[in-house]
Write a protein that holds these residues in place. Structure first.
Motif, short mmCIF file in Angstrom:
data_model
loop_
_atom_site.label_atom_id
_atom_site.label_comp_id
_atom_site.label_asym_id
_atom_site.label_seq_id
_atom_site.Cartn_x
_atom_site.Cartn_y
_atom_site.Cartn_z
N GLN A 100 -23.33 -91.04 -108.96
CA GLN A 100 -22.20 -90.57 -108.28
C GLN A 100 -20.66 -91.08 -108.92
N ALA A 101 -20.02 -90.12 -109.67
CA ALA A 101 -18.77 -90.42 -110.06
C ALA A 101 -17.73 -91.15 -108.92
N ILE A 102 -17.23 -92.25 -109.00
CA ILE A 102 -16.11 -93.01 -108.16
C ILE A 102 -14.64 -92.50 -108.69
N PRO A 103 -13.75 -91.57 -107.63
CA PRO A 103 -12.43 -91.25 -108.19
C PRO A 103 -11.56 -92.69 -108.38
N PRO A 104 -10.89 -92.74 -109.29
CA PRO A 104 -10.24 -94.08 -109.63
C PRO A 104 -9.14 -94.16 -108.43
N PRO A 105 -8.86 -95.54 -107.64
CA PRO A 105 -7.92 -95.49 -106.58
C PRO A 105 -6.39 -95.26 -107.14
N PHE A 115 -13.80 -98.97 -102.04
CA PHE A 115 -14.42 -97.67 -101.81
C PHE A 115 -15.71 -97.71 -100.98
N THR A 116 -15.86 -97.00 -99.99
CA THR A 116 -16.90 -97.03 -99.23
C THR A 116 -17.76 -95.71 -98.97
N GLY A 162 -17.08 -90.54 -99.14
CA GLY A 162 -16.78 -91.78 -99.33
C GLY A 162 -15.07 -91.72 -99.32
N GLY A 163 -14.46 -92.83 -99.43
CA GLY A 163 -12.96 -92.91 -99.76
C GLY A 163 -12.57 -94.20 -99.92
N TRP A 164 -11.31 -94.49 -100.36
CA TRP A 164 -10.62 -95.82 -100.67
C TRP A 164 -9.88 -96.40 -99.75
N TYR A 165 -10.21 -97.88 -99.43
CA TYR A 165 -9.24 -98.56 -98.33
C TYR A 165 -8.42 -99.44 -99.38
N TYR A 166 -7.15 -99.74 -99.28
CA TYR A 166 -6.43 -100.53 -99.90
C TYR A 166 -6.13 -101.68 -99.42
#
Length: 445
Positions: free
Chosen positions: A176-181, A239-240, A246-250
């Protein structure tokens, strides 16, 4: 009625006569998740016990009885061990993919033993190859450089990159490719974390392709008074992925907290007990909590601060001898390996004791010398290349790679590490195991 008549009347018994509770005990005695997958395909009843409605509790019990065992190790191939450990234009990306070496134990008693796993199923990166930066359970985390745009501060442009992150599972050949934050960041490190273990992510789940987190730790240059001053602050993003979504938490910017030296003076030092550590050449140790994403500075004794070096080759943090504590490993310029332990329940500056000290010149006679050249200096050329719980691995031009067992206080040759001087990541079978049985075609039992 004779004995033979009683036997005929009672009839023959089989495993099908066991109650569900007794059958569960039998299945819990299997030594490997691979055997459990095979057992679940035997019939509908066995599948129901392992993966049906009550499967969540069963899998948790099975995992508690059979902790995961490594079937091999992935080694990250580092082109130049002296390169900066931050990631940017000056970072040398690997020339080859990570290497998988099966463990000798798995080859003999695991159905999956002797596998030759590769990463040829992962699409290539835009710029060169990705680097293996972390491994956890059956997953690997790969980091590369997606692209770069010019930074307005040209002298720092080499620090910035857009991370190309991929999580993969070599055994099942999924990725799975993770989109950069965010574009253009200074990356201090990227790490895999266990996923959420609630029912939404799978019974008894710890980490898997639909249940994982990625922690990205960044370096934010300090622009006080409108221009960079050679210092910075840490920033964490998470990223969870749960259930394939999934999605990013900052995290919050730590401008008023930890204050770091220049980027090339901050080095990853270790990871244990849910915390990650960096040694800084201004004699501080930065810590991030994997759960809260909060940063802090480790309290050290004054005598340690006065003479200890915090470089990438001579400073590490590992787990302590008992739960909740840590050890600091320091290889001095005098050729002495020192191990400091934190007292149980400690956390203050004075809660550190010297647990052991090994002089390389005195210990080296126990190890065969590989090279006799006088140009080699045992003290200055020996460096730490890797650590594990209770173990530190060093590389010497004279003696090759060798490890020091912190519990037994013994030195041991590590011939397998002469070619693999990068970090090692033990690899285990996926959990929860994938039950691929076709229930419709099973026996009726």
């Amino acid at each position: 009625m004779g004995t033979e008549s009683l036997r005929l009347t009672a009839g023959a018994t089989s495993v099908d006569d066991l109650t569900d509770d007794l059958l569960e005990l039998v299945l819990l005695g299997l030594s490997s998740p691979a055997y459990l997958v095979r057992a679940s395909a035997a019939c509908k009843r066995w599948y129901r016990l392992v993966a049906g409605t009550g499967g969540a509790a069963f899998l948790r019990r099975f995992r508690s009885l059979h902790p995961p065992r490594a079937i091999g190790t992935f080694y990250s191939i580092i082109p130049d061990p002296d390169q900066p450990r931050s990631y940017g234009e000056n970072h040398l990306w690997p020339y080859v993919d990570p290497v998988f070496v099966p463990s000798s134990a798995s080859a003999s008693d695991e159905p999956s033993g002797g596998l030759q796993l590769s990463l040829d199923f992962v699409p290539p990166a835009n710029h060169g190859r990705r680097e293996l930066v972390d491994g956890r359970g059956s997953l690997l985390l790969l980091l590369g450089e997606k692209d770069r745009t010019d930074c307005p501060c040209c002298w720092m442009a080499a620090d910035y990159m857009t991370p190309d992150l991929v999580v993969c599972e070599p055994l099942t050949r999924q990725y799975q490719a993770i989109p950069p934050p965010i574009r253009n960041v200074c990356v201090l490190g990227a790490f895999l974390l266990n996923g959420d273990a609630d029912e939404a992510c799978g019974a008894g789940a710890t980490i898997g392709m639909t249940n994982f987190s990625v922690l990205l730790v960044q370096y934010e240059h300090d622009y006080r008074n409108g221009e960079a001053n050679g210092h910075g602050h840490p920033l964490a993003s998470m990223f969870t992925c749960c259930g394939g979504i999934g999605g990013w938490y900052y995290g919050e910017n730590d401008e008023d907290g930890v204050y770091l030296p220049s980027l090339d003076e901050v080095h990853l030092a270790g990871r244990t007990g849910g915390r990650i550590y960096w040694g800084c050449e201004d004699k501080q140790v930065m810590v991030v909590d994997e759960r809260t994403l909060e940063f802090s500075v480790m309290a050290l004794a004054e005598h340690m601060m006065s003479w200890m070096e915090f470089g990438r080759d001579n400073f590490r943090v590992v787990g302590g001898g008992h739960a909740g504590t840590v050890r600091i490993i320091n290889f001095t310029y005098d050729g002495e390996l020192e191990v400091f332990g934190q007292l149980r329940g400690g956390g203050g500056n004075d809660d550190w004791v010297l647990e052991m000290s090994v002089r390389m010149e005195e210990a080296s006679p126990g190890l065969p010398v590989e090279h006799e050249e006088e140009d080699y200096d045992l003290v200055t050329e020996t460096r730490i290349i890797d650590t594990a719980e209770g173990l530190v691995v060093l590389l010497s031009p004279q003696m090759g790679a060798f490890s020091v067992d912190l519990e037994a206080k013994e030195l041991k040759r590590e011939d397998g590490r002469k070619e693999y001087t990068g970090p090692a990541f033990p690899y285990t079978l996926p959990w929860p195991p994938v039950m691929r049985a076709c229930v419709d075609n099973m026996a009726p039992k």
